[in-house]
Design an enzyme around this catalytic site. Structure first.
Site, PDB file in Angstrom:
ATOM      1  N   CYS A   1     -16.072   1.532 -10.982  1.00  0.00           N
ATOM      2  CA  CYS A   1     -15.682  -0.316 -11.846  1.00  0.00           C
ATOM      3  C   CYS A   1     -14.425  -0.430 -11.334  1.00  0.00           C
ATOM      4  O   CYS A   1     -13.700   0.076 -11.909  1.00  0.00           O
ATOM      5  CB  CYS A   1     -15.762  -0.260 -13.222  1.00  0.00           C
ATOM      6  SG  CYS A   1     -15.523  -1.354 -13.723  1.00  0.00           S
TER       7      CYS A   1
ATOM      8  N   CYS B   1     -15.770  -5.383  -6.384  1.00  0.00           N
ATOM      9  CA  CYS B   1     -16.801  -4.757  -7.613  1.00  0.00           C
ATOM     10  C   CYS B   1     -18.034  -4.018  -7.546  1.00  0.00           C
ATOM     11  O   CYS B   1     -18.430  -4.662  -5.931  1.00  0.00           O
ATOM     12  CB  CYS B   1     -17.263  -6.751  -8.412  1.00  0.00           C
ATOM     13  SG  CYS B   1     -18.253  -6.633  -9.353  1.00  0.00           S
TER      14      CYS B   1
END
Lengths: 246, 246
Positions: free
Chosen positions: B85, B197
């Site tokens: 992440c 992302c």
């Protein structure tokens, strides 16, 4: 949100099958946001010795390795354990003896899905060690079902496919070869099939098979969600084909 | 076989992205058998609070949650940590402070892949929290590169897509929408893009984008393999498209 169990996953047996299980579990969890998914603790340990290296249940070091993984997962906070490998359930007793948390058997989850009034002659697509340990033969007999198994040449062909899948191969040729092996069980009189090896759904979807297929990976997903009190979502059935394996 | 490090993975942020990282790592590991893959300990913890709920780096509870995960993974035997992440790297200091094992930053892995003589204006496809924390802006500036960011309407559109991906949506419409957002950075003068992302590669492949894309997930895979002393295999580049995300 009520407290949900943390699920400990004995994985890496093989690696892609573990990822496939996680993807199916995630896809089957109705969760509009990250926070509604189950917490998983995954010991993805491909170093566990080959489960087919010798007679299942007696391969050197497998039982202690799985027991150590189970203890580690319990110590790390797992409330329940699952293992993404049918054959390794030959060492299920070692796992259960090592921990106090429940262990959800993929064998039980799969044969429990057989309808009492449904097919009785069940083709078992399983690896050498799984068959040598008699895992599905016993579970099916206990439910009054008859296992239909490959003859030695087909069994050897299946093992060759499994090792190719484990080595990362995919594609139409592998799917066709696996479907042909499924066909051979139909020819032998099977009325339904069990995908009793977690590598199978990496190349074969139920649509590719000539008979209804009970996919052990999916049935372990269902059992895990049921244990956690989660009503199963549309899951992979609602996804595109390319998404199924994710 | 020499001893290889056990890789601890802070995951579940979101779930599908973690599975995607594992699939790419496995596909990129040259391993003819299970036993040659890396051991992973994965804390797939989707219960970490939303990283975009408030200003990145200050969302209540995120830092302590990630630190606890890191400590648990180290205690369970991880020799090195990664986190799937980008935004959560706003709390990288909390993680590093919690453990003694190294932490491989996805931000560093990504910007280090930029060629010194290559593009200077880099479009950063990143979520709100990641941008608010300035993670890529600082890392790019340190390398003499200029970040190109979306204007507010595109940024909001991106966040809406990310939440749809997290909720399990996939398909051509999402891919087209993501590609359009990539286009808008090209129009603003970007010469290359960072998929900053980990939800992006779930719908967008480099082939869908108008510019070269540095995929943070893949670059974290490469860094992980390099740390483990494993020469990266053909990996997902050798797989069919439908296999890429597995």
């Amino acid at each position: 949100m009520t407290a949900r169990p943390t699920v400990g996953v004995l994985g890496g047996l093989g690696p892609a099958a573990t990822v496939d299980f996680m993807a199916r579990l995630i896809a089957s969890t109705p969760a509009p946001s990250d926070q509604e998914h189950l917490r998983l603790l995954v010991d993805h340990n491909p170093a566990v010795p080959n489960r087919h290296g010798t007679i299942a249940g007696r391969a050197a070091g497998v039982g202690p390795a799985l027991a150590a993984m189970a203890r580690g997962l319990e110590r790390a906070g797992a409330d329940v354990l699952v293992m993404v490998c049918n054959t390794a359930h030959a060492w299920e007793d070692d796992i259960r003896a090592a921990v106090t948390v429940p262990f959800l058997s993929i064998i039980d989850a799969t044969v429990d899905a057989l309808d009492a009034g449904g097919p009785r002659r069940i083709g078992v697509m399983a690896a050498d060690g799984c068959l040598e340990a008699g895992l599905y033969q016993r579970a099916l007999a206990a439910r009054g079902c008859e296992p239909v198994l490959w003859r030695p040449p087909e069994q050897a062909a299946f093992m060759a496919l499994v090792y190719r899948i484990k080595a990362g191969e995919r594609g139409a040729e592998l799917t066709a070869a696996m479907a042909a092996l499924a066909d051979s069980l139909a020819v032998q009189g099977a009325e339904a099939l069990i995908a009793a090896c977690t590598e199978i759904p990496l190349v074969l979807t139920p649509d590719d098979a000539p008979l209804p297929v009970f996919v052990s990976t999916d049935l372990l997903v269902s059992r895990t969600l049921a244990f956690a009190g989660i009503a199963q979502g549309a899951g992979d059935g609602a996804l595109e084909e390319s998404e199924r394996d994710r």
